[in-house]
Design a protein around this motif. Structure first.
Motif, mmCIF file in Angstrom:
data_model
loop_
_atom_site.group_PDB
_atom_site.id
_atom_site.type_symbol
_atom_site.label_atom_id
_atom_site.label_comp_id
_atom_site.label_asym_id
_atom_site.label_seq_id
_atom_site.Cartn_x
_atom_site.Cartn_y
_atom_site.Cartn_z
ATOM 1 N N SER A 2 37.592 -12.839 -0.500
ATOM 2 C CA SER A 2 37.155 -13.534 -1.707
ATOM 3 C C SER A 2 35.820 -14.222 -1.427
ATOM 4 C CB SER A 2 38.204 -14.577 -2.116
ATOM 5 O OG SER A 2 37.742 -15.367 -3.195
ATOM 6 N N MET A 3 34.867 -14.081 -2.352
ATOM 7 C CA MET A 3 33.551 -14.713 -2.186
ATOM 8 C C MET A 3 33.571 -16.119 -2.788
ATOM 9 S SD MET A 3 29.758 -13.342 -3.259
ATOM 10 C CE MET A 3 29.726 -13.927 -4.963
ATOM 11 N N ASP A 4 33.660 -17.103 -1.920
ATOM 12 C CA ASP A 4 33.647 -18.501 -2.338
ATOM 13 C C ASP A 4 32.289 -18.834 -2.966
ATOM 14 O OD1 ASP A 4 34.676 -21.096 -2.630
ATOM 15 O OD2 ASP A 4 33.729 -21.736 -0.754
ATOM 16 N N GLY A 5 32.306 -19.599 -4.031
ATOM 17 C CA GLY A 5 31.065 -19.964 -4.716
ATOM 18 C C GLY A 5 30.762 -19.063 -5.889
ATOM 19 N N GLY A 6 31.242 -17.821 -5.818
ATOM 20 C CA GLY A 6 31.125 -16.887 -6.924
ATOM 21 C C GLY A 6 29.709 -16.649 -7.421
ATOM 22 N N ILE A 7 29.640 -16.131 -8.626
ATOM 23 C CA ILE A 7 28.351 -15.786 -9.215
ATOM 24 C C ILE A 7 27.519 -17.035 -9.514
ATOM 25 C CG2 ILE A 7 29.089 -15.679 -11.626
ATOM 26 C CD1 ILE A 7 27.354 -13.059 -11.826
ATOM 27 N N ARG A 8 28.170 -18.184 -9.687
ATOM 28 C CA ARG A 8 27.396 -19.417 -9.906
ATOM 29 C C ARG A 8 26.490 -19.712 -8.716
ATOM 30 N NH1 ARG A 8 31.849 -21.068 -12.880
ATOM 31 N NH2 ARG A 8 32.931 -21.974 -11.114
ATOM 32 N N ASP A 9 27.041 -19.651 -7.502
ATOM 33 C CA ASP A 9 26.216 -19.876 -6.310
ATOM 34 C C ASP A 9 25.166 -18.784 -6.161
ATOM 35 O OD1 ASP A 9 27.586 -22.184 -5.700
ATOM 36 O OD2 ASP A 9 28.484 -21.424 -3.842
ATOM 37 N N SER B 135 38.952 -15.135 -7.911
ATOM 38 C CA SER B 135 38.877 -14.095 -6.874
ATOM 39 C C SER B 135 39.868 -14.377 -5.749
ATOM 40 C CB SER B 135 37.456 -13.953 -6.345
ATOM 41 O OG SER B 135 36.982 -15.151 -5.783
ATOM 42 N N ALA B 136 40.110 -15.630 -5.422
ATOM 43 C CA ALA B 136 41.100 -15.968 -4.396
ATOM 44 C C ALA B 136 42.504 -15.578 -4.863
ATOM 45 C CB ALA B 136 41.043 -17.450 -4.056
ATOM 46 N N ASN C 161 30.954 -16.121 1.880
ATOM 47 C CA ASN C 161 30.085 -16.860 0.962
ATOM 48 C C ASN C 161 28.991 -15.944 0.432
ATOM 49 O OD1 ASN C 161 27.834 -16.892 2.867
ATOM 50 N ND2 ASN C 161 29.019 -18.409 3.988
ATOM 51 N N VAL C 162 28.213 -16.427 -0.506
ATOM 52 C CA VAL C 162 27.199 -15.591 -1.149
ATOM 53 C C VAL C 162 26.108 -15.156 -0.172
ATOM 54 C CG1 VAL C 162 27.635 -16.487 -3.469
ATOM 55 C CG2 VAL C 162 25.901 -17.557 -2.067
ATOM 56 N N ASP C 163 25.740 -16.013 0.764
ATOM 57 C CA ASP C 163 24.703 -15.625 1.728
ATOM 58 C C ASP C 163 25.143 -14.430 2.568
ATOM 59 O OD1 ASP C 163 22.761 -17.630 1.062
ATOM 60 O OD2 ASP C 163 24.012 -19.096 2.109
ATOM 61 N N ASP C 164 26.385 -14.442 3.001
ATOM 62 C CA ASP C 164 26.906 -13.342 3.800
ATOM 63 C C ASP C 164 26.943 -12.048 2.983
ATOM 64 O OD1 ASP C 164 28.218 -12.223 6.217
ATOM 65 O OD2 ASP C 164 29.927 -12.020 4.860
#
Length: 125
Positions: A107-114, A90-91, A24-27
């Motif tokens: 793959s970064m879930d949430g992408g640039i939107r998050d 990305s997935a 995820n984006v935080d990670d």
């Protein structure tokens, strides 16, 4: 807000997600802040990347990533973190790279939107 996607597109994304690792984006932000070594790949369209992208990201759009990845990242063991607008493209790209022999794709879930919603830094060209 994420766009409404077509059901068949969502079906192939869900199928790909069964085989790919996600983060995820935080990670990703934490790992960037720590200076960890990985290759961050923006798989959005070139115009999207030109508007803004994550710091340190390289651009390999989903339409050409399979064609161009071996030139940009020849080591199949390189850790790759892929992102797009929301985590769907990305997935799909991560799934294909794994089929090509890349063993450390995420793959970064949430992408640039998050990423944007959290106010994390972006590069604007």
């Amino acid at each position: 807000m994420a766009p409404n996607h077509a059901p068949r597109f969502l079906k192939i994304v869900e199928d790909a997600r069964k085989r790919v690792r996600e983060t995820n984006v935080d990670d990703v932000k934490t790992r960037l802040d720590r200076g960890e070594k990985f290759t961050l790949v923006d798989v959005r369209e070139e115009s999207e990347f030109a508007k803004d992208h994550l710091p340190g990201a390289i651009h390999l759009g989903k339409g050409v990533i399979e064609r161009d990845i071996e030139t940009k990242v020849p080591d199949l063991d390189t850790e790759l973190i892929l992102y797009c607008g929301g985590g769907f493209r990305s997935a799909l790209a991560a799934d294909n790279l794994q089929k090509m022999g890349y063993s450390n794709v995420i793959s970064m879930d949430g992408g640039i939107r998050d990423w944007r919603e959290k106010g994390f830094p972006l590069i604007k060209d």
